[in-house]
Design a protein around this motif. Structure first.
Motif, PDB file in Angstrom:
ATOM      1  N   HIS A 135       0.513   2.994   4.903  1.00 15.68           N
ATOM      2  CA  HIS A 135       0.130   1.456   4.786  1.00 15.68           C
ATOM      3  C   HIS A 135      -1.226   1.315   5.665  1.00 15.68           C
ATOM      4  CE1 HIS A 135       3.907  -0.317   3.365  1.00 15.68           C
ATOM      5  NE2 HIS A 135       4.432   0.677   3.771  1.00 15.68           N
ATOM      6  N   ASP A 136      -1.166   1.866   6.846  1.00 20.86           N
ATOM      7  CA  ASP A 136      -2.312   1.200   7.602  1.00 20.86           C
ATOM      8  C   ASP A 136      -3.643   1.971   7.477  1.00 20.86           C
ATOM      9  OD1 ASP A 136       0.055   1.320  10.676  1.00 20.86           O
ATOM     10  OD2 ASP A 136      -0.245  -0.062   8.820  1.00 20.86           O
TER      11      ASP A 136
ATOM     12  N   LEU B 130      -9.571   0.406   3.991  1.00 19.73           N
ATOM     13  CA  LEU B 130     -10.180   1.203   3.158  1.00 19.73           C
ATOM     14  C   LEU B 130     -10.490   0.221   1.780  1.00 19.73           C
ATOM     15  CD1 LEU B 130      -8.950   4.925   2.938  1.00 19.73           C
ATOM     16  CD2 LEU B 130     -11.072   3.948   3.751  1.00 19.73           C
ATOM     17  N   ARG B 131      -9.546  -0.463   1.513  1.00 22.07           N
ATOM     18  CA  ARG B 131      -9.243  -1.587   0.361  1.00 22.07           C
ATOM     19  C   ARG B 131     -10.417  -2.812   0.814  1.00 22.07           C
ATOM     20  NH1 ARG B 131      -4.716  -1.326  -0.564  1.00 22.07           N
ATOM     21  NH2 ARG B 131      -3.959  -2.654   1.114  1.00 22.07           N
TER      22      ARG B 131
ATOM     23  N   ARG C 229      -4.817   2.810   4.449  1.00 24.87           N
ATOM     24  CA  ARG C 229      -5.520   2.468   3.180  1.00 24.87           C
ATOM     25  C   ARG C 229      -5.886   1.014   3.116  1.00 24.87           C
ATOM     26  NH1 ARG C 229      -0.776   4.848   0.283  1.00 24.87           N
ATOM     27  NH2 ARG C 229      -1.467   7.123  -0.260  1.00 24.87           N
ATOM     28  N   ALA C 230      -5.186  -0.142   3.857  1.00 20.98           N
ATOM     29  CA  ALA C 230      -5.598  -1.144   3.722  1.00 20.98           C
ATOM     30  C   ALA C 230      -7.120  -1.208   4.076  1.00 20.98           C
ATOM     31  CB  ALA C 230      -4.633  -2.111   4.793  1.00 20.98           C
TER      32      ALA C 230
ATOM     33  N   THR D 191       0.837  -1.144   0.031  1.00 22.75           N
ATOM     34  CA  THR D 191      -0.029  -0.152   0.008  1.00 22.75           C
ATOM     35  C   THR D 191       0.874   1.466   0.156  1.00 22.75           C
ATOM     36  OG1 THR D 191       0.012  -0.454   2.299  1.00 22.75           O
ATOM     37  CG2 THR D 191      -1.922  -0.767   1.128  1.00 22.75           C
TER      38      THR D 191
ATOM     39  N   VAL E 138      -6.671   1.308  -3.320  1.00 27.87           N
ATOM     40  CA  VAL E 138      -7.857   1.230  -2.545  1.00 27.87           C
ATOM     41  C   VAL E 138      -8.931   0.768  -3.389  1.00 27.87           C
ATOM     42  CG1 VAL E 138      -9.451   2.427  -1.160  1.00 27.87           C
ATOM     43  CG2 VAL E 138      -7.007   2.920  -0.938  1.00 27.87           C
TER      44      VAL E 138
END
Lengths: 149, 488
Positions: free
Chosen positions: B269-270, B275-276, B272-273, A96, A119
């Motif tokens: 990193h933290d 949200l994905r 966005r994950a 990410t 995303v």
């Protein structure tokens, strides 16, 4: 025997989404999951929980996340490149992070590719398709090295 | 021969007398020969006569007569029985007047009494003294008399030698005088010395006082110096403390910057994950359970996905803003026209269907950081593009004009514009003057542009009206230099 994909990812959601993405694009390869760096290295070198594992089963490509517990992704990458048995294996950093420092270090340590996980899931699916297509079909993996057993 | 016994006796007596006289005569002759006698008193037809002997006496006589010392013979009574010419000269009288006179009479009044005593003393052995002669003319003469008793026949007389010691005496007096003067002078000098000692003592006292005063002044000075030094030390201490504080503040800033970087990294990193996951699984549900969902269900999931994507954009924009603040500013010659054209090209590519008339003034050079300026133009031109989205044909201009000696760049559009009442919110982070439904956006873009412009030392402001478009002006703080660069 189909090529093996080693997916090194600690986020189980991402694992599920990735598997989903690959299944949607009909990538039928076997996906081996490693949820941290230690497990990944165990698989590659036949140590720990993978002791006795046949090292001839080298993955065609390793999808490596950077943010991992215990041992972080860049260290795993360093170890993979450091061992002659795995030094040539294609590693795609799939993360990410958009941080420049991560990109620089990844390439410096010998990653073959750096992909940012979007995303947006649609985009994610699209990325997975392209990755799968390229690394499993278009790209020629390195020759398998003889293993000392 | 007679037989008279008286004649014989008389003849014997005459013979004895004659022998006696002969013996005396022989004695006298001997005496004369020996120089013991130089005069005779002879009884003659005319009474007693003194006969001085010439022959044997001549050398002595010569000596006496010629010697410079005075010589005289004195009787016990003080009569001058004999005097040599020198003595007479000393008395300043002719010899005739001197011989036979009384010595006493020639002496000065003060010395007259003394002569008697002197004679007495001399008669018993020897005597000497100093006498002053009454001067006949001129200054008194001082004589030194050395007297000796001498037997002249039956008489004891005094032989004297007189030495003129006038000069000596004068010298003595002179010396005395000098001595007196010297003593006086010494006394004076002593007195002076005493006086000057007193003066010196006084001076010393004053000096002591003075030095006390100096000491006092010194002490005060020392005190001042100590104070000064203390003040200096305090200042130094303060400086040290200040430097320490600066160092601490810098360290704190560095630490905070590092934390910010760590934060950004973590955000990358933290945030966005999840949200994905939200977006991904919403999509999966929509796909897999499409026929089991009604319009409401689908709508809800769509909103979920939209929200997730919006949050993703927010995160990206925030990270960009943070990066803009952290990044170092590297000034170089930048072709803003080329940069603008590249941005417009990308915008056109993302929406190929859009009809937009974009004019980019040529050869707009500036001195700035190319990366950051790119971000600024991305935002400004992107906004212009976005807010003209509802127009059939958008008109966008990027140019520059000279205002008060500095170059002012501008991005003008004829889009939706904004209500100038809320102009102060324009550049605030997360501040939007339109709803997301009207125009998507995070409200961070202009805040980012402002930060970039400010970091270049420039200013940014805007003009706009609702539905009449907006113009964003900015300077880069070094426009003159860019012109100079252009000239070279």
């Amino acid at each position: 025997m189909t090529a093996i994909i080693l997916l090194v990812e600690d986020n189980l959601d991402d694992v599920k989404l990735t598997r989903r993405a690959f299944s949607e694009i009909k990538v039928g390869n076997q996906i081996i999951e490693a949820h941290d760096g230690v497990t990944a290295l165990d698989y590659l070198f036949g140590t720990g929980q993978y002791a006795g594992h046949d090292l001839a089963d080298t993955p065609a490509v390793i999808f490596l996340d950077l943010k991992l517990p215990k041992m972080d992704g860049l260290e795993v990458l360093r170890r993979i490149r450091g061992d002659p048995r795995t030094a040539l294996l294609p590693v795609v950093v799939l993360t990410t992070s958009d941080e420049e420092q991560d990109r620089i270090m990844s390439y410096r340590l010998g990653a073959n590719s750096y992909v940012r996980k979007p995303v947006d899931f649609d985009q994610f699916i699209d990325s997975a398709r392209q990755l799968g297509l390229y690394w499993l079909l278009i790209n020629q993996p390195p020759p398998k090295l003889p293993h000392a057993t | 021969m007679s037989d008279d016994p008286d004649i014989t006796r008389q003849l014997r007596r005459e013979l004895d007398e004659t022998r006696l006289r002969l013996a005396e005569a022989e004695e006298t002759l001997d005496a004369i020969r020996n120089g013991e006698v130089d005069g005779l008193m002879v009884a003659g037809p005319n009474g007693q006569q003194v006969f001085t002997l010439q022959g044997a006496q001549e050398p002595y006589r010569m000596l006496i007569e010629q010697m410079s010392e005075g010589a005289l013979t004195l009787s016990r009574d003080g009569f001058i029985l004999y005097a040599n010419p020198s003595f007479a000269r000393m008395l300043q009288l002719p010899t005739g007047r001197v011989i036979g006179a009384v010595l006493r009479d020639f002496l000065s009044v003060e010395d007259q009494p003394a002569i008697t005593g002197l004679i007495e003393t001399a008669l018993s052995g020897a005597g000497s003294g100093e006498v002053s002669i009454r001067a006949a003319l001129g200054s008194p003469v001082v004589l030194r008399l050395d007297l000796r008793p001498v037997q002249l026949g039956a008489e004891t007389v005094l032989c004297a030698v007189a030495t003129d010691i006038t000069a000596e005496k004068q010298r003595e007096r002179g010396l005395l005088r000098q001595a007196e003067l010297l003593e006086a002078s010494v006394a004076q000098r002593t007195a002076d010395l005493a006086a000057s000692r007193i003066a010196a003592l006084n001076l010393m006292e004053e000096a002591v006082e003075g030095s006390k005063a100096i000491d006092q002044a010194n002490r005060e000075l020392m005190r001042e110096i100590t104070e000064r030094k203390r003040a200096e030390a305090t200042v130094r201490q303060l400086n040290v403390e200040l430097e320490q504080r600066v160092a601490e503040r810098t360290a704190a800033l560095d630490a905070s910057n590092t934390e910010l970087e760590a934060f950004s990294y973590s955000v990358s990193h933290d945030l966005r994950a999840p949200l994905r996951s939200i977006d991904g699984f919403s999509r999966i549900v929509m796909d897999d359970y499409h026929d089991k969902l009604d319009a409401e269900g689908r709508d809800s999931l769509t909103r979920i996905r939209t929200a997730a994507r919006q949050m993703g954009r927010l995160i990206d924009d925030l990270l960009k803003l943070a990066r803009v603040s952290r990044a170092a500013l590297h000034r170089e010659r930048v072709d803003l026209s080329a940069l603008a054209r590249a941005v417009v090209a990308e915008l056109q590519e993302s929406e190929p269907g859009r009809v937009a008339d974009v004019v980019v003034q040529g050869d707009l050079m500036a001195l700035g950081d190319p990366t950051l300026l790119r971000v600024a133009l991305d935002n400004l031109l992107g906004n212009a593009w976005k807010f003209t989205g509802k127009r059939d044909a958008a008109h966008i201009v990027f140019g520059a004009q000279q205002q008060d000696g500095e170059t002012t760049y501008f991005v003008r559009d004829d889009g939706a514009g904004y209500d100038p009442t809320y102009a102060d919110k324009l550049f605030g982070a997360f501040q939007r003057l339109h709803s997301t439904a009207e125009f998507p956006g995070t409200g961070i873009g202009l805040a980012t542009v402002q930060r970039i412009i400010r970091r270049h030392g420039g200013r940014i402001w805007a003009e706009g009206q609702v539905n009449l478009g907006a113009t964003f002006f900015f300077t880069l703080g070094v426009s003159e230099r860019a012109e100079e660069l252009e000239a070279t």
